[in-house]
Design an enzyme around this catalytic site. Sequence first.
Site, PDB file in Angstrom:
ATOM      1  N   ASP A 779       4.380  27.237 -98.738  1.00 43.61           N
ATOM      2  CA  ASP A 779       5.044  28.364 -99.633  1.00 43.61           C
ATOM      3  C   ASP A 779       6.381  28.351 -99.505  1.00 43.61           C
ATOM      4  OD1 ASP A 779       4.948  30.417-101.360  1.00 43.61           O
ATOM      5  OD2 ASP A 779       5.398  31.570 -99.707  1.00 43.61           O
ATOM      6  N   LYS A 783       9.949  27.081-101.719  1.00 48.00           N
ATOM      7  CA  LYS A 783      11.215  28.058-101.793  1.00 48.00           C
ATOM      8  C   LYS A 783      12.410  27.041-101.563  1.00 48.00           C
ATOM      9  CE  LYS A 783       8.838  32.271-101.457  1.00 48.00           C
ATOM     10  NZ  LYS A 783       8.108  33.314-100.465  1.00 48.00           N
TER      11      LYS A 783
END
Length: 923
Positions: A779, A783
């Site tokens: 995750d 980003k």
Amino acid sequence: MRTSQHLAKRGGPGIACFIPRRLSCLLVNHCSAWKLQPSVVHLPLAHSASARAREASVLTQAISPPTAETASNVDDVSGVRGAHWQVHKFGGTCMASADRIRAAAELMVNSVGPSSSTCVVVSAMGNHPTSPLKVTDLILNMIKKASRQDAAFLVDLAALQEKHVETAKQLLGQSKELTQFVASLMDDITNLKAMLQAMSIAGMSTDAFSDFVVGHGELWSGRLFSLCCRQLGADVAFMDTRDVLVVTPTNDGGSVDLDEQLSNCRLDDWFTANGCSKLVVATGFIARSPEGTATTLKRNGSDFSATIMGALLRSRHITIWTDVDGVFSADPRKVPEAVCLPSMTYHEAWELSYFGANVLHPRTTLPAMKYHIPITIRNFFNQKALGTRISDFAADMEVYQGKATIKGFATIDNVTLINVEGTGMVGVPGIASRIFSSVRDAGINVIMISQASSEQSICFAVKGGDGEAAAKVLTDRFAESIAAGRVSAIQVIPHCCVLAAVGQGMVARKGVAATMMGALAKANVNIKAIAQGSSEYNITVLIDQADSERALRAVHSRFYLSDVPIGVGIVGPGLIGGTLIQQLREQRQLLKKEFGIDLRLLAVASSSKMLMQETGVDLDNWRQDLDEKSVACDLEKFGNFLSSHYIPNRVIVDCTASDAPASKYIHWMKQGIHVVTPNKKLGSGPLEQYQAVRRMQREGYIHFFYEGTVGAGLPVMGTLKHLLETGDKIIKIEGILSGTLSYIFNTFGDGRPFSEVVQDAKAKGYTEPDPRDDLNGTDVARKVCILARECGLLLEMDQIPVESLVPEPLREVASSAEYMARLPGFDADMDAKLRQAEDSGECLRYVGVVDAQGGCGSVELRRYPKSHPFAQLKGSDNIISFTTARYFKQPLIIRGPGAGADVTAAGVFSDLLRLAAYLGAPS
Ligand code: ADP
Ligand code: ASP
Ligand code: MG
């Protein structure tokens, strides 16, 4: 895109204005007939208060007796003309059934007073729920069938007979009027049958035959109307306008000019022969040529008949009764938000009807304009509405000058663009004249012209069906130039549409064209050509036919709605999506009232079903409606629904974390739908797909906002964009980008082993159901990828090294429970790392890093001194630091809650507001 060449000159305001050449062409033929000076129409210098008051009283008393003082002083041989006359015209829908004809007849019988006379002009019967076909359409079809030898014309003839006999029975009852009507109808039907059979035998029809046949619709409705008036006790006379009106076809054959002198003589003769009844029922649409052949005023011509009668009679007022409250700012069938205009000038009405607003026949205003007779368009089915008054002076001009500069919009559908291009045209005199004389000689009407000032190309629009013929005459005419390469081939671009904005209020006003073009760009409409006559009464653009309605709605809402309307579709009504809907519900009214933003939720899609509501989803009941009124989810259909919605600005908000919607963004954007999302799948997915979306965003004026992808509601992407746009140079971005990992490392160090801290985070709901989904670093890597790409680094996910915090042996473990159970066995490793860091006065933080100068990114566990801002973090907050050329010694830091439905939804919401600002909401 081409810019226009000035087509006409304009005189001083209010004295005399030159009509744009297109209009002057309309007038040139007309002038002799109407005795106007060529191309010049005199407008009154000012509109006096008394004149205004008189016109206002006419509007409110359209059917009440006029006063004698208004009688105009005219050259009246027979003595019957004058301002005691009023003309009323009833359109097809008002004539569509016995009940409607009776109601109209009663209205007219009552309009006659001791000092007032009424001339009623009627159309053929129009459509009605019980009888959907318009009589004129039916007759034209019947003629087509006969001339292609299709015997079904007999069926149509029988239908026409039945429709009129039935209506007559209901209208007139068993009476001598009924017998009279049916007898004349049967005579006509016998004659028509013979004529149609002749056409069928010959396999063809001529215009003269066709005009004779099609005019029967008005003959029959006129007779019905006058017989009904007679039954109501009126002193009524029936006028077959073929006995009065004499017309000649215009050059292009598209319309007709009135021979006013001859028609006046015929009118005198008619009065002599028929007496001076106070109520005259006249047929609309039909007339005669100077040679005596029956002809028509072309489709929708009854409006023109009415103003011609108004002018011949020197009437004080003309009322056109139809099925809408008046002239709207756009065709209300295409633009539901269109507003009814209280008044407009003759020029505005002329331009609007020329450009396709079929509420009026294009030539309607000419005869009324010559004698300054006001026309009011009124709704027969809503007689309380005051209607639209068309006159020399728009009563609400002051209002419009302060506000809307454009009165209305209209489209001419299905036109073809012809482009004549070539370097050999530069500076050569007479090219334009050769082009347009060739086209004129072929009898083709030119709708709009545009020439680039470099003179390399001239393009013009003609009716769709004339495209090939126009290209052919030009290819023949310019054969030599084409062979010599001075003119490249003549280009024919079919399936186009002309969109016109009309309004005298735009004269000398700056920025109207820019606003219009801006609105079209924002609605993703490509403009092929532009023309603005220097009269400044209209701006016309040529666009793809497929964009016609969207373009019309977009420009209309830009000029007419003070709000910026945005239709919203939400995919993924889970935690974030559901919270967003809640926020929309709470903020909607305030946004509309205070900020002029009208956010309307039109559709919601979950993974299995979708709810689509044309008028907007009920924000109080959407969950229940999604259960009960939904259909199976199909994201293609979801996009199609939004893209065809009449609200010009549409956005899809993807609140999922899945690939399926992300793979649709490009398609949606091509459909003109903006995209807002906190979903990281596109930004960190295949680079090619990402770049395609960004290209589309740049080139297509379509917006793609994704603030929620990094740092939830924190202004991370916005800040980064701002730094880049203002010319700063990014050196490094470093951040604690996961709320879960922030919590874990902010807590790890309180003496508990790592596994216990993970357990605690899970229990508090800070982790994904399987904490490995956080701890594997994917995750955060997503980003990093999004941030890196924003900085211009073309990275794929697999180019970002990720230090996973899931111990190797536990990565393949099937269940999260087993992972949690075995995690304590690996505490020693992590504890050792923590001790090492603490021994040197540092702490551990799990960070994402973009090294913009080195062109790489990474996700790793790093050590920071206790004084570092990253070491000060509390709870599950995010922190991002930007080291840039400007923020070099001390990085720019953004810190705050970076996870949770509320803040993420708020981030999405702020993107929606940013979208509204880009689309023109006041800042
Ligand atoms: P009638 O049979 O009464 O002559 P028409 O069908 O010819 O009626 O014209 C009325 C229709 O024109 C309306 O029903 C409306 O749909 C259409 N229309 C197109 N543009 C406009 C506009 N700008 N304002 C009002 N009506 C319009
Ligand atoms: N009946 C004719 C038509 O439909 C004329 C009119 O109604 O204006 O075109
Ligand atoms: Mg009409």
